[in-house]
Design a protein around this motif. Structure first.
Motif, PDB file in Angstrom:
ATOM      1  N   LEU A  51       0.835  -1.311  -0.038  1.00 48.59           N
ATOM      2  CA  LEU A  51       0.094   0.049   0.070  1.00 48.59           C
ATOM      3  C   LEU A  51       0.777   1.334   0.124  1.00 48.59           C
ATOM      4  CD1 LEU A  51      -2.962  -0.836   2.369  1.00 48.59           C
ATOM      5  CD2 LEU A  51      -3.113  -0.611   0.026  1.00 48.59           C
ATOM      6  N   LYS A  52       1.873   1.312  -0.735  1.00 47.08           N
ATOM      7  CA  LYS A  52       3.004   2.183  -0.770  1.00 47.08           C
ATOM      8  C   LYS A  52       2.219   3.570  -1.460  1.00 47.08           C
ATOM      9  CE  LYS A  52       6.935   4.668  -0.350  1.00 47.08           C
ATOM     10  NZ  LYS A  52       7.167   4.973   0.973  1.00 47.08           N
ATOM     11  N   THR A  53       2.592   4.828  -0.782  1.00 43.10           N
ATOM     12  CA  THR A  53       2.038   5.696  -1.884  1.00 43.10           C
ATOM     13  C   THR A  53       3.413   6.384  -2.102  1.00 43.10           C
ATOM     14  OG1 THR A  53       1.867   7.131   0.091  1.00 43.10           O
ATOM     15  CG2 THR A  53      -0.028   6.062  -0.264  1.00 43.10           C
ATOM     16  N   PHE A  54       3.085   7.404  -3.291  1.00 46.84           N
ATOM     17  CA  PHE A  54       4.161   8.235  -3.688  1.00 46.84           C
ATOM     18  C   PHE A  54       3.964   9.615  -3.776  1.00 46.84           C
ATOM     19  CE2 PHE A  54       3.642   4.060  -5.722  1.00 46.84           C
ATOM     20  CZ  PHE A  54       4.856   3.536  -5.482  1.00 46.84           C
ATOM     21  N   VAL A  55       4.725  10.650  -3.349  1.00 43.05           N
ATOM     22  CA  VAL A  55       4.433  12.082  -3.386  1.00 43.05           C
ATOM     23  C   VAL A  55       4.655  12.662  -4.834  1.00 43.05           C
ATOM     24  CG1 VAL A  55       5.335  14.007  -2.266  1.00 43.05           C
ATOM     25  CG2 VAL A  55       5.215  12.195  -1.012  1.00 43.05           C
ATOM     26  N   ALA A  56       3.708  13.411  -5.089  1.00 47.48           N
ATOM     27  CA  ALA A  56       3.723  14.297  -6.397  1.00 47.48           C
ATOM     28  C   ALA A  56       3.506  15.547  -6.114  1.00 47.48           C
ATOM     29  CB  ALA A  56       2.882  13.613  -7.469  1.00 47.48           C
ATOM     30  N   ILE A  57       3.566  16.388  -7.138  1.00 49.85           N
ATOM     31  CA  ILE A  57       3.192  17.782  -7.119  1.00 49.85           C
ATOM     32  C   ILE A  57       1.969  17.999  -7.998  1.00 49.85           C
ATOM     33  CG2 ILE A  57       3.801  20.051  -7.611  1.00 49.85           C
ATOM     34  CD1 ILE A  57       5.428  18.933  -5.369  1.00 49.85           C
ATOM     35  N   TYR A  58       1.122  18.661  -7.389  1.00 52.23           N
ATOM     36  CA  TYR A  58      -0.137  18.824  -8.134  1.00 52.23           C
ATOM     37  C   TYR A  58      -0.767  20.290  -8.424  1.00 52.23           C
ATOM     38  CZ  TYR A  58      -5.432  18.720  -8.876  1.00 52.23           C
ATOM     39  OH  TYR A  58      -6.712  19.165  -9.479  1.00 52.23           O
ATOM     40  N   LYS A  59      -1.058  20.416  -9.536  1.00 50.00           N
ATOM     41  CA  LYS A  59      -1.541  21.796  -9.729  1.00 50.00           C
ATOM     42  C   LYS A  59      -3.043  21.752 -10.543  1.00 50.00           C
ATOM     43  CE  LYS A  59       1.056  24.890 -11.740  1.00 50.00           C
ATOM     44  NZ  LYS A  59       1.915  25.882 -12.562  1.00 50.00           N
ATOM     45  N   SER A  60      -3.923  22.662  -9.762  1.00 50.84           N
ATOM     46  CA  SER A  60      -5.431  22.466 -10.384  1.00 50.84           C
ATOM     47  C   SER A  60      -5.555  23.110 -11.665  1.00 50.84           C
ATOM     48  CB  SER A  60      -6.119  22.661  -9.113  1.00 50.84           C
ATOM     49  OG  SER A  60      -6.207  24.191  -9.158  1.00 50.84           O
ATOM     50  N   ALA A  61      -4.716  24.117 -11.948  1.00 48.66           N
ATOM     51  CA  ALA A  61      -4.596  25.063 -13.325  1.00 48.66           C
ATOM     52  C   ALA A  61      -3.354  25.462 -13.242  1.00 48.66           C
ATOM     53  CB  ALA A  61      -5.872  26.060 -12.764  1.00 48.66           C
ATOM     54  N   PRO A  62      -3.113  25.974 -14.571  1.00 47.11           N
ATOM     55  CA  PRO A  62      -1.700  26.578 -14.890  1.00 47.11           C
ATOM     56  C   PRO A  62      -1.323  27.534 -14.107  1.00 47.11           C
ATOM     57  CG  PRO A  62      -2.954  26.074 -17.009  1.00 47.11           C
ATOM     58  CD  PRO A  62      -3.786  25.728 -15.876  1.00 47.11           C
ATOM     59  N   SER A  63      -2.085  28.477 -13.627  1.00 48.85           N
ATOM     60  CA  SER A  63      -1.535  29.437 -12.662  1.00 48.85           C
ATOM     61  C   SER A  63      -1.954  29.091 -11.171  1.00 48.85           C
ATOM     62  CB  SER A  63      -2.401  30.960 -12.958  1.00 48.85           C
ATOM     63  OG  SER A  63      -3.914  30.435 -12.957  1.00 48.85           O
ATOM     64  N   ALA A  64      -2.204  27.893 -10.941  1.00 50.77           N
ATOM     65  CA  ALA A  64      -2.708  27.672  -9.488  1.00 50.77           C
ATOM     66  C   ALA A  64      -1.031  27.245  -8.650  1.00 50.77           C
ATOM     67  CB  ALA A  64      -3.376  26.335  -9.428  1.00 50.77           C
ATOM     68  N   PRO A  65      -1.216  27.278  -7.571  1.00 50.92           N
ATOM     69  CA  PRO A  65       0.081  27.206  -6.672  1.00 50.92           C
ATOM     70  C   PRO A  65       0.458  25.556  -6.887  1.00 50.92           C
ATOM     71  CG  PRO A  65      -1.773  27.334  -5.019  1.00 50.92           C
ATOM     72  CD  PRO A  65      -2.020  27.983  -6.645  1.00 50.92           C
TER      73      PRO A  65
ATOM     74  N   ALA B 230      -9.420  16.632 -17.990  1.00 56.22           N
ATOM     75  CA  ALA B 230      -9.388  17.490 -16.866  1.00 56.22           C
ATOM     76  C   ALA B 230      -8.279  18.425 -17.366  1.00 56.22           C
ATOM     77  CB  ALA B 230      -8.889  16.687 -15.483  1.00 56.22           C
ATOM     78  N   PRO B 231      -8.612  19.283 -18.245  1.00 56.59           N
ATOM     79  CA  PRO B 231      -7.689  20.128 -18.915  1.00 56.59           C
ATOM     80  C   PRO B 231      -7.128  21.302 -17.987  1.00 56.59           C
ATOM     81  CG  PRO B 231      -9.854  20.765 -19.468  1.00 56.59           C
ATOM     82  CD  PRO B 231     -10.135  19.361 -18.931  1.00 56.59           C
ATOM     83  N   GLY B 232      -5.970  21.321 -17.919  1.00 56.70           N
ATOM     84  CA  GLY B 232      -5.392  22.461 -17.116  1.00 56.70           C
ATOM     85  C   GLY B 232      -4.605  21.602 -15.759  1.00 56.70           C
ATOM     86  N   GLU B 233      -5.119  20.552 -15.452  1.00 58.59           N
ATOM     87  CA  GLU B 233      -4.495  19.972 -14.019  1.00 58.59           C
ATOM     88  C   GLU B 233      -3.532  19.078 -14.638  1.00 58.59           C
ATOM     89  OE1 GLU B 233      -7.259  17.507 -11.687  1.00 58.59           O
ATOM     90  OE2 GLU B 233      -8.897  18.763 -12.394  1.00 58.59           O
ATOM     91  N   GLU B 234      -2.385  19.327 -13.506  1.00 62.49           N
ATOM     92  CA  GLU B 234      -1.112  18.682 -13.928  1.00 62.49           C
ATOM     93  C   GLU B 234      -0.648  18.090 -12.634  1.00 62.49           C
ATOM     94  OE1 GLU B 234       3.116  20.026 -15.793  1.00 62.49           O
ATOM     95  OE2 GLU B 234       1.873  21.678 -14.887  1.00 62.49           O
TER      96      GLU B 234
ATOM     97  N   ASP C   3      -1.341  38.789  -7.074  1.00 60.75           N
ATOM     98  CA  ASP C   3      -0.719  39.685  -8.300  1.00 60.75           C
ATOM     99  C   ASP C   3      -0.601  39.030  -9.838  1.00 60.75           C
ATOM    100  OD1 ASP C   3       0.534  41.849  -9.530  1.00 60.75           O
ATOM    101  OD2 ASP C   3       2.500  41.482  -8.963  1.00 60.75           O
ATOM    102  N   VAL C   4      -1.819  38.679 -10.161  1.00 56.67           N
ATOM    103  CA  VAL C   4      -2.027  37.844 -11.426  1.00 56.67           C
ATOM    104  C   VAL C   4      -3.077  38.610 -12.294  1.00 56.67           C
ATOM    105  CG1 VAL C   4      -2.790  35.767 -12.560  1.00 56.67           C
ATOM    106  CG2 VAL C   4      -1.646  35.668 -10.267  1.00 56.67           C
ATOM    107  N   VAL C   5      -2.732  38.942 -13.453  1.00 53.69           N
ATOM    108  CA  VAL C   5      -3.544  39.589 -14.551  1.00 53.69           C
ATOM    109  C   VAL C   5      -4.422  38.625 -15.048  1.00 53.69           C
ATOM    110  CG1 VAL C   5      -3.607  41.061 -16.426  1.00 53.69           C
ATOM    111  CG2 VAL C   5      -1.699  41.397 -14.954  1.00 53.69           C
ATOM    112  N   ASN C   6      -5.577  38.315 -14.544  1.00 54.88           N
ATOM    113  CA  ASN C   6      -6.275  37.341 -15.029  1.00 54.88           C
ATOM    114  C   ASN C   6      -7.761  37.283 -14.630  1.00 54.88           C
ATOM    115  OD1 ASN C   6      -7.195  35.191 -16.568  1.00 54.88           O
ATOM    116  ND2 ASN C   6      -6.538  33.515 -14.790  1.00 54.88           N
ATOM    117  N   ALA C   7      -8.887  36.884 -15.099  1.00 57.57           N
ATOM    118  CA  ALA C   7     -10.125  36.596 -14.435  1.00 57.57           C
ATOM    119  C   ALA C   7     -10.772  35.357 -15.382  1.00 57.57           C
ATOM    120  CB  ALA C   7     -10.936  37.962 -15.067  1.00 57.57           C
TER     121      ALA C   7
END
Length: 386
Positions: free
Chosen positions: A32-46, A95-99, A217-221
């Motif tokens: 049941l080993k899990t692996f750590v990854a980096i997730y972004k919900s959108a290109p500009s998301a943290p 799920a476009p934009g998720e990475e 400080d993101v120029v977006n909407a």
């Protein structure tokens, strides 16, 4: 953050053991080993650290997004893999934009093999088998016909299908997205209240829309399908008048009214099915990154142009300067810098092309409409509080 162990335990008890397959070293990874990854919900998301587990019987990645959020499942047959400078990242076709960025080298290598082995045999792979020279010629013609149909028929067909999807699905999608977005960003409630007053005054006070301000400080909407409209303070600070803000809100609200998000998602789904049938799901991942930009560009551009036109109509109906929309696009051009990116391959059209289209529509209309003092006062009050 960790995976929801209750769900993994239930999978285990049902006999669907979530485990690393034999190509991995069980002594190192465990059952049941899990692996750590980096997730972004959108290109500009943290970037957020998440846990991954591999569900072998279902050939699915299970993403643990925290104890308060249900695990997400990414079936491997819909996962696209990209590798750049040694960094392996994953995207889901629906799920476009998720990475996901995979940091564990051994797990990344395993996923490469899994994605390759789960690729279905498409028409082209079948034609590659020996002794089918004449068939291949007819096959190429068939593919050319299908490609033509993809570009010509897909937009109207997907629009017709989208109309059959109840708007309750739009609301559910928007709520699901915003639940995670709200936790990852800082919302300015006071600024949102002032923005709501401005929207109500400009004629967008319908209960269909909810207005939010993100302090970044993101120029977006952007607009979500359920009517939530999110504006970043980085963009609000760059606007130069009530006309430009009204144009921005008119543009984003048009995306909601015309159901642009749902129509694009339906189109993506149909496109994935067509390309997967012809080339196999593995090739579909690579091709869709190009085909979606090329085939979807005119569709996406039509959406943006439609939203621009509706924003101008709103300004005219409210007695505001219709060139406020052009002023808004100028801000975006100034922010994006030079016009060096090839517009044809852009997912969204460059603001310059849209600005030129609006200038052509407005023609010689050079006289500015009188300034609405009440709206301008609300605009200045909003900016002063940022």
């Amino acid at each position: 953050m960790v995976v929801d162990w209750k769900e993994l335990r239930d999978i285990w008890r049902k006999g669907k053991k979530t485990r690393a397959v034999s190509s991995l070293d069980h002594s190192n990874f465990g059952v049941l080993k899990t692996f750590v990854a980096i997730y972004k919900s959108a290109p500009s998301a943290p970037e957020v650290s998440v846990s991954l587990a591999w569900d072998d019987p279902e050939r699915t990645l299970v993403l643990g997004l925290g104890r308060d959020t249900a695990p997400r499942k990414w079936p491997i047959k819909f996962v696209r893999l990209r590798e750049s400078k040694g960094v392996v990242s994953l995207e889901m076709e629906f799920a476009p934009g998720e990475e996901l960025i995979i940091e564990d080298a051994a797990f990344a290598q395993f996923l490469k093999k899994e994605i390759h082995s789960n690729s279905s045999r498409g028409l082209i792979e079948w034609l590659k088998r020996g002794g089918r020279g004449p068939v291949a010629i007819y096959g190429i013609g068939f593919i050319a016909l299908c490609v033509s149909a993809y570009f010509i028929l897909l937009p109207p067909v997907s629009d017709a299908l989208a109309k059959r999807i109840p708007e309750s699905v739009d609301r559910e999608m928007g709520a699901q997205f915003f639940e995670g977005f709200e936790k990852a960003h800082t919302l300015d409630r006071d600024a949102a209240e002032r923005l709501t007053r401005f929207a109500r005054e400009v004629g967008l006070g319908s209960d269909r829309f909810t207005w939010f301000v993100v302090r970044e400080d993101v120029v977006n909407a952007f607009a979500l399908p359920d009517g939530k409209v999110v504006v970043y303070t980085g963009l609000l600070e760059k606007l130069e008048g009530a006309d430009e803000l009204a144009a921005l809100l008119g543009h984003e609200s048009a995306h909601v009214r015309e159901r642009h998000s749902m129509r694009m998602l339906v189109r993506r789904g149909l496109g994935s099915s067509v390309v997967g049938m012809l080339f196999g799901s593995g090739a579909a991942g690579g091709l869709l990154s190009q085909a979606e930009s090329l085939g979807g560009l005119s569709f996406s551009r039509s959406f943006e142009s439609e939203a621009d036109r509706e924003a101008v109509d709103l300004l005219l109906s409210r007695g505001l300067d219709p060139r406020g929309m052009i002023g808004l696009l100028k801000r975006l051009i100034d922010e994006s810098g030079s016009d060096s990116q090839l517009e044809l391959f852009s997912t969204h059209p460059h603001p310059k092309a849209r600005m030129e289209a609006l200038e052509k529509r407005l023609g010689d209309q050079t006289a500015e409409a009188p300034q609405d003092e009440e709206l301008q006062g609300l605009f200045l009050e909003l900016q002063a509080g940022l």
